[in-house]
Design an enzyme around this catalytic site. Structure first.
Site, short mmCIF file in Angstrom:
data_model
loop_
_atom_site.label_atom_id
_atom_site.label_comp_id
_atom_site.label_asym_id
_atom_site.label_seq_id
_atom_site.Cartn_x
_atom_site.Cartn_y
_atom_site.Cartn_z
N HIS A 147 -19.81 -8.50 24.46
CA HIS A 147 -19.09 -9.38 25.41
C HIS A 147 -19.23 -10.84 25.03
CE1 HIS A 147 -23.23 -9.34 26.91
NE2 HIS A 147 -22.98 -10.46 27.54
N ASP A 149 -19.69 -14.27 27.32
CA ASP A 149 -20.13 -14.51 28.69
C ASP A 149 -18.97 -15.06 29.53
OD1 ASP A 149 -22.77 -13.69 28.40
OD2 ASP A 149 -23.46 -15.67 27.77
N HIS A 297 -21.73 -11.10 21.91
CA HIS A 297 -23.13 -10.70 21.75
C HIS A 297 -23.41 -9.39 22.48
CE1 HIS A 297 -22.93 -13.43 25.23
NE2 HIS A 297 -23.94 -12.73 25.74
N ARG A 312 -31.65 -18.60 30.45
CA ARG A 312 -30.40 -19.03 29.82
C ARG A 312 -29.78 -20.22 30.55
NH1 ARG A 312 -25.52 -14.93 30.19
NH2 ARG A 312 -25.06 -16.12 32.07
FE LIG Z 1 -24.26 -12.21 27.80
#
Ligand SMILES: [Fe+2]
Length: 322
Positions: A147, A149, A297, A312
């Site tokens: 995917h 993000d 990723h 993150r």
């Molecule tokens: Fe992700």
């Protein structure tokens, strides 16, 4: 001489291979042989030189470890500018031994733009812009699907800075895949066919599972279905890349449901070629910074019931265009 007896299940020898080019064969639906279109980008990356750090490349066209930069410090602007250039070149860059505090993490990420606040993942870090992924016996990893993000946003992330707070002693790697390479690996006819197409993106299949039914109408109003180009043009490099992903892309618009499914399956198969990938083995205080336009990723979910804690910070991007 006694003739050999065929196995009773073998009724005929069927050729399962098709020659698809001078040096590639399709075998059981998989293309086998060298992926030669990577050579130009690979050579371009090999020739790059940097003023403020050393670089060790990881994959053929994606991924590089950056050495000689301390992300806990307030870095001079020329270093930040060069990190951005490295990000654009390698699609994902990695740093080792960066014991960043939450504040330092947010400060570093903010040098690249405004930061997102994620509506579905609680922060739990004291910094609203910092999302904490804390996996354990009870909280399992569901990020093991390719995917980009937040493509369910009208304006998805430009990139993300992910800091490993605590990782298992084996497993829990993250894989990254070059979506320029995937686009360029398609036949000219397929590229011409998909260039003008749009896709619909949605948060419901993934994050929808965590939204209470009574909250769903409000979330849907805030995050309606969004349309993005199937092939987008990177706003900084000007290169075309695939921009559909199996987690958030519902369908291709303007074609039948069957054709949408066939096409997305074909594109995801091309996107998942191992030759387009690099794989990062985390250590505590490793950092990955990925360009969320140029690559997808995949977080390998192979470490349960071990603890894996990541934080993150995501940088706001721009509306994808073709
Ligand atoms: Fe992700």
């Amino acid at each position: 001489m006694t003739p050999t007896t065929a196995h009773p299940d073998i009724v005929a020898t069927r050729d399962v291979s098709t020659l698809i080019s001078a040096d590639r064969v399709e075998l059981h639906g998989q293309k086998v042989g060298p992926i030669t279109h990577l050579s130009e980008e690979r050579a371009r990356l090999a020739a790059l030189t940097w003023q403020n750090f050393d670089v060790k490349r990881v994959g053929a066209t994606i991924g590089a470890e950056i050495h000689g930069v301390d992300l806990t410090k307030d870095l001079p602007q020329p270093v930040i500018d060069e990190i951005r250039q490295a990000l654009l070149a390698y699609k994902v860059i990695f740093f080792r031994d960066q014991p960043m505090t939450s504040t330092q993490h947010v400060s570093f990420a903010r040098r690249f733009g405004e930061l997102e606040i994620h509506p579905f993942i609680p922060s739990n870090t004291g910094q609203p812009e910092l999302v904490r992924f804390e996996k354990s016996f009870d909280v399992k990893g569901f990020e093991n699907m390719w995917h980009f993000d937040v493509t369910w946003r009208a304006v998805p992330s430009m990139g993300a800075v992910l800091h490993a707070v605590k990782v298992p002693d084996s497993g829990g790697d993250t894989l990254f895949a070059d979506m320029y390479a995937a686009y360029e690996g398609l036949s000219p006819a397929t590229r011409d066919y998909i260039d003008p197409l749009d896709t619909e993106h949605d948060f419901v299949k993934s994050f929808g599972r965590g939204v209470l039914p009574e909250q769903m109408p409000a979330m849907r109003e805030k995050y309606p279905l969004v349309v993005h180009p199937l092939v987008a043009r990177h706003p900084e490099t000007g290169r075309k890349h695939l921009y559909a992903n199996p987690v958030f892309t519902n369908r291709v618009l303007g074609v039948s449901e069957d054709e949408s499914e066939r096409l997305l399956t074909e594109l995801w198969r091309e996107s998942s070629n191992v030759e387009y990938q690099c794989r990062f083995k985390w250590e505590n205080d490793s950092v990955a910074f990925w360009d969320n336009r140029a690559c997808q990723h995949y977080a390998s979910s192979d470490y349960w019931p071990e603890i894996r804690i990541m934080e993150r910070a995501s940088i706001v991007g721009s509306r994808p265009t073709r």
